[in-house]
Design an enzyme around this catalytic site. Structure first.
Site, PDB file in Angstrom:
ATOM      1  N   LEU A 289       0.915  -1.235  -0.206  1.00 41.36           N
ATOM      2  CA  LEU A 289       0.287  -0.001  -0.112  1.00 41.36           C
ATOM      3  C   LEU A 289       0.559   1.074   0.061  1.00 41.36           C
ATOM      4  CD1 LEU A 289      -2.986   1.411   0.267  1.00 41.36           C
ATOM      5  CD2 LEU A 289      -2.645   1.152   2.555  1.00 41.36           C
ATOM      6  N   ASP A 290       0.680   1.909  -0.996  1.00 37.90           N
ATOM      7  CA  ASP A 290       1.464   3.412  -1.034  1.00 37.90           C
ATOM      8  C   ASP A 290       2.899   3.353  -1.139  1.00 37.90           C
ATOM      9  OD1 ASP A 290      -1.270   4.541  -1.141  1.00 37.90           O
ATOM     10  OD2 ASP A 290      -1.083   4.802   1.014  1.00 37.90           O
TER      11      ASP A 290
END
Lengths: 277, 277, 277, 277
Positions: free
Chosen positions: D220-221
């Site tokens: 994530l990210d």
């Protein structure tokens, strides 16, 4: 030893290939390479940073043979440049350069500071650089510039840097230093040419102020721009406040321009610069 | 309902105290307050955003009584402004405003788009706004401006926005909209006044390009500046590349200036703006 | 003499009116006034810069009487602050502050520089400031911090500034200087907390690097942020290049934060700052 | 026709020479050339934009023969990329891309918009792009993603762009689009990973907010960053104000990242990007 190679010539096919062929043949290790073609003028620019055993004379001969006859080829090693600074009363640009120099971070040796006032002697001498005060009082511009020139030429500098030097230099003076005289102008050129740009900016009510580092030519504030920066301002700032706020952007813009020039990252072509970053 | 109060007058002691006293007495809830004194002109500016039951006529009377007789007092509620846009062929500023309007984020109602070309009809009508094509072909400037004026005045707008409208407007036309006509100029004014600023910027070899939103006065590109922004450029960009890169900064600068104006955050004084942010 | 007044308290109607009433009654000339209400916390902040004959004790009494009992009221004149700098080996932040101090542009008197290394003695002493080398070698953290503390307290400074001081300070040490200890962190917090932020930034491949000036609290790099700046970077920069490029933004961010703090433009509330610009 | 060539391989001497030799031999006209060597990894990257009669298969064979066997060579013409957009309820990024597409300025054909809400149907369809509403209500993540995938794959896009798509995608979904799935994260990564970055930024009291366009990976990210931008903020902005102010920087950052990717200016290497500008 690391060398910087800067080439410009009319564009034609195969130029990158021909230059890299020579470097490859001589076993030189290319660290960084940049090319640019000005489509408008059909002109080619190339900058190469390389490492390896370089016999400059031979290499230049080979490169010239591989390039069109009108090509300009500049080959420099990465030794510090020899420079002289001119200043007047404001310290911020001068101090910035003196401090960087003191810690070996300027890519240059500051041989001397020459000023038309005695104001900045203390900071200069404390940081280990000779200071020459050449007052303009009672002298014609010609006489003062002759004195300046004698003092500067004594040091045989490669570049002369105007670190907020506040007198306008004559075309005759400027002509001694083609592409070797660098100024920081305290506005976003060409917005406010000439004297008191912050007063002009205040009057006009601009919302940003800037600084422009440029080579000096015989046309006031019209020489090739090397670097520019801008910071926001607003109605709360007087002309004097703007001048204060502008100091930081001036000193960093000048320092950045010098680094670019001293590392041969700047080519000049028709009053514009090509900057290899 | 939220109201915006904008005051300016010659400075004297106690002005903030007197204004806040009136608001306090009327039980109005100050949400935001800004003051500024132009020391140079000894002129006072104040902007207040307040909430509460406001009877504008009475409040204005009280405020005027508390202030010097020459004070300018402007009181507006936060309803969307009524505006008309003028455009030509380039879409980026117009699209930006139309999209914000479509989603209710412009603080304004776009009553119509008026253009000297038919190019931007599709985007305008798809986003729900009337489009009027008033060609200038075969018309004198006077005749064309008369047609423009009739069309604009039909809508009774509070502001007219030049969203890259590429014809120069006469002093007579401009005089109809004092502090109500807003333009986006595609350069960092006053750097490149007049036509083709990107071509001028390219020629000059600048390292930054910008945009300036300003009120239009009868002097070309000389009106009070509301907002300015700048982005870096370099030698690799042609004048056409600069124009493309400049689009984003133009559209955002214009949108920001409009938000400031529509929310009464901008006072004008002697060709300069005081912007309360 | 110019004074700075900084107030914060729970919000309620009429606060601006009550404060300006007192100032008006005492014939003080308001030069600049800023208010802010944190809607989330219903907390009021106000900063006033005024000129005139001020008897601080009486004025404070009057102001406190006009305000809620929990109000914090700070009244300072514009005399230079007394500060001590801590540094280690990197010169850029220290030099920036020493040069500004040398020319009277820091709004502060640098009483001394204290360092765990002897590297920066020359620049410090040349610019007229005492230098104390307190080596940490062979000492426990407690012992070293005790020595630091003794040396610092000898000078009774109002603020202590960490100008790239590279040792982590204990909570006990920090507790001696609530809202009086300021650090420059070489990243855009909270992006890269802790050691070697440029190495972390390089690893993560970010396209911008920054600097954060903040008050130091007992949580590492978590104190209230005073100022932040960011500059672009790219893949061509190694972690070391980023560190070099970051120096300029660090030194200017720290200098700006100090100006804000020294002129009482910064209020702290729940680990956030309210900055009156 | 213009082609983009993107090469990366372990560094060794003569690579530029060998590549330009092939292009020279085939009579191709180099418009722009960029090289970069990651000194840390000893890895070579080169991007060339050339014009001329190009038989891709033959040229690729020749280039591969001239390069080390592990070299990655990518050759693309400058036709618009085929893309699908995913969105949720916020319009700003989607509108920006739709308007650019409408005027032929995106370097891509938007084949469709797919959304888990019906909110943005009007703007999408008005601007001539099919809109698919695939609600996630009552569906497991697996089931919803399967529906998404079917819809996306129907269009056979080269890239999928998350234009403020607010659901977290599974590793399984992401694995279908290696280096082909691009997201705009509404903060300066890695400062505020995960949900509600503006609320986090407000809490932390930062003085700048930003946006990050990146390739999506299964972390994530954490994928390779393509572009980042930052704008100033201050204490006067609530988390909601920051989100509003952040919209402009988000939409421009995403648009810029897409232009870079679509014109083959972005190479990915070990979770970092090399961006040829």
């Amino acid at each position: 030893m690391i060398h910087f190679l800067l080439i410009d010539c009319p564009d034609e096919p195969g130029l990158v290939y021909r230059v890299t062929e020579v470097l490859y043949r001589y076993g030189l290790n290319v660290l960084r390479n940049g090319e640019f073609v000005d489509r408008h003028d059909q002109h080619f620019f190339m900058r190469t940073e390389f490492d390896g055993p370089c016999e400059p004379k031979t290499l230049l001969q080979e490169l010239r043979a591989a390039l069109p006859p009108t090509a300009r080829v500049r080959l420099r090693n990465d030794q510090p440049r020899r420079i002289v600074l001119l200043a007047t009363k404001e310290h911020h640009c001068l101090s910035e350069l003196l401090v960087r120099h003191f810690f070996g971070q300027l890519h240059a040796e500051i041989l001397a500071v020459v000023s038309n006032h005695d104001t900045l002697r203390a900071i200069t001498e404390k940081l280990g650089v000779p200071y020459h005060h050449l007052s303009a009082e009672g002298l014609s511009r010609e006489a003062h510039e002759a004195a300046l020139l004698t003092q500067i030429e004594y040091y045989q500098p490669e570049f002369v840097v105007l670190a907020r030097y506040m007198r306008i230099l004559s075309s005759e003076f400027v002509a001694h230093f083609p592409e070797r005289l660098i100024n920081i102008h305290h506005s976003f050129l060409p917005a406010f040419i000439g004297a008191s740009p912050y007063a002009q900016a205040y009057e006009r009510g601009v919302k940003s102020i800037g600084a422009t580092a440029h080579f000096v030519t015989d046309q006031l504030d019209q020489g090739p721009i090397i670097a520019q920066s801008v910071i926001p301002t607003d109605h709360t700032q007087s002309a004097r406040d703007m001048a204060q706020a502008g100091r930081d952007v001036e000193k960093l813009t000048l320092a950045r321009a010098l680094t670019l020039v001293f590392r041969e990252q700047v080519a000049v072509h028709r009053n514009r610069t090509i900057v290899f970053e």
